[in-house]
Write a protein that holds these residues in place. Structure first.
Motif, PDB file in Angstrom:
ATOM      1  N   SER A  15       0.850  -1.193   0.000  1.00 39.67           N
ATOM      2  CA  SER A  15       0.000   0.000   0.000  1.00 39.67           C
ATOM      3  C   SER A  15       0.884   1.242   0.000  1.00 39.67           C
ATOM      4  N   GLU A  62      -4.241  -4.850   4.016  1.00 42.51           N
ATOM      5  CA  GLU A  62      -4.160  -5.694   2.833  1.00 42.51           C
ATOM      6  C   GLU A  62      -4.380  -7.162   3.208  1.00 42.51           C
ATOM      7  N   ALA A  63      -5.208  -7.843   2.445  1.00 35.92           N
ATOM      8  CA  ALA A  63      -5.461  -9.261   2.717  1.00 35.92           C
ATOM      9  C   ALA A  63      -4.173 -10.070   2.653  1.00 35.92           C
ATOM     10  N   TRP A  78      -7.689  -8.802   8.738  1.00 42.41           N
ATOM     11  CA  TRP A  78      -7.793  -7.963   7.547  1.00 42.41           C
ATOM     12  C   TRP A  78      -8.900  -6.945   7.759  1.00 42.41           C
ATOM     13  N   GLY A  80     -10.623  -5.433   5.595  1.00 41.70           N
ATOM     14  CA  GLY A  80     -11.725  -5.610   4.659  1.00 41.70           C
ATOM     15  C   GLY A  80     -11.716  -4.543   3.586  1.00 41.70           C
ATOM     16  N   GLU A  81     -12.719  -4.622   2.724  1.00 43.97           N
ATOM     17  CA  GLU A  81     -12.836  -3.699   1.597  1.00 43.97           C
ATOM     18  C   GLU A  81     -13.514  -2.402   2.027  1.00 43.97           C
ATOM     19  N   GLY A  82     -13.391  -1.389   1.151  1.00 48.54           N
ATOM     20  CA  GLY A  82     -14.136  -0.148   1.346  1.00 48.54           C
ATOM     21  C   GLY A  82     -13.325   0.949   1.989  1.00 48.54           C
ATOM     22  N   ARG A  87     -14.107  -0.106   7.051  1.00 48.49           N
ATOM     23  CA  ARG A  87     -13.061  -0.970   7.599  1.00 48.49           C
ATOM     24  C   ARG A  87     -13.029  -0.904   9.123  1.00 48.49           C
ATOM     25  N   HIS A  90     -15.978  -2.937  10.387  1.00 47.83           N
ATOM     26  CA  HIS A  90     -15.735  -4.379  10.301  1.00 47.83           C
ATOM     27  C   HIS A  90     -14.918  -4.869  11.496  1.00 47.83           C
TER      28      HIS A  90
END
Length: 220
Positions: A15, A62-63, A78, A80-82, A87, A90
């Protein structure tokens, strides 16, 4: 159940890191700062968890980073997305269900002290529903925690990285949180310049904070 603390981090090579700061000191130095700062927060939070009891986690952006060598001292989750709100939601909901109380903290407040986080964990030990909130001087927040749910819509209704981010978030909470000290999180070059004397004035530094202070002296 023991409370949880999740330290939000990004991983070099996976990232972009501290992009605004990188414009002044270069990408490699910005990455090094993130690693050093994350280590500071880790050591401080580890001390607080020992004092108060609890489990620490790295919340990785990052996963692919869940097995990264930088983040093996604690279990990884992780994010998660978004966007940031999704995040945080989550991680908060996941750890609240598992632990009953959770703190979320960023990696860009390396000057934080163990007693501040010990107090935050102690506030959440009460059976009474409670939130804790660490305001940053740019209008955002460096920590949020609770022992009860947060309205799901609040996480994504807030406009992050704005001067009124914190005000938006506080306005949406069902009750007022316990406030922690205001800290300056490091996003820009002036923040980094301010950090050096702040670290120098700390009455007691964990080893990583001493290492970061020496790095700052060499940088400037």
């Amino acid at each position: 159940m023991k409370p949880a603390l999740a330290l939000f981090v990004k991983t070099p090579g996976l990232s972009p890191l501290k992009t605004r700061l990188a414009r002044h000191i270069g990408a490699a130095q910005a990455e090094q700062f993130h690693i050093l700062a994350a280590r500071c927060v880790y050591e401080v939070t580890e001390a607080a968890l020992v004092n108060q009891g609890g489990d620490g986690y790295f919340a990785v952006a990052e996963a692919k980073a869940q097995q990264h060598t930088l983040w093996q001292a604690w279990p990884t989750l992780w994010q998660g997305e978004g966007g940031l709100g999704l995040r945080m939601r989550h991680i908060y909901q996941h750890l609240l269900a598992r632990h009953g109380a959770v703190l979320l903290i960023g990696a860009d407040v390396p000057q934080v002290q163990p007693e501040v986080l010990t107090a935050a964990l102690a506030h959440l030990a009460s059976p009474v529903p409670a939130y804790v909130y660490g305001p940053s001087d740019d209008g955002g927040f460096w920590l949020f925690g609770g022992n009860c749910p947060v309205p799901e819509a609040l996480w994504i209704a807030v406009r992050y990285s704005q001067p009124d981010t914190g005000a938006q978030f506080l306005a949406g909470l069902p009750q007022a949180p316990v406030l922690l000290p205001v800290l300056n999180d490091v996003d820009e070059w002036p923040d980094l310049q301010h950090l050096r004397p702040t670290l120098d004035r700390l009455p007691c530094r964990v080893p990583a904070q001493q290492q970061l202070l020496q790095w700052l002296e060499n940088l400037t």
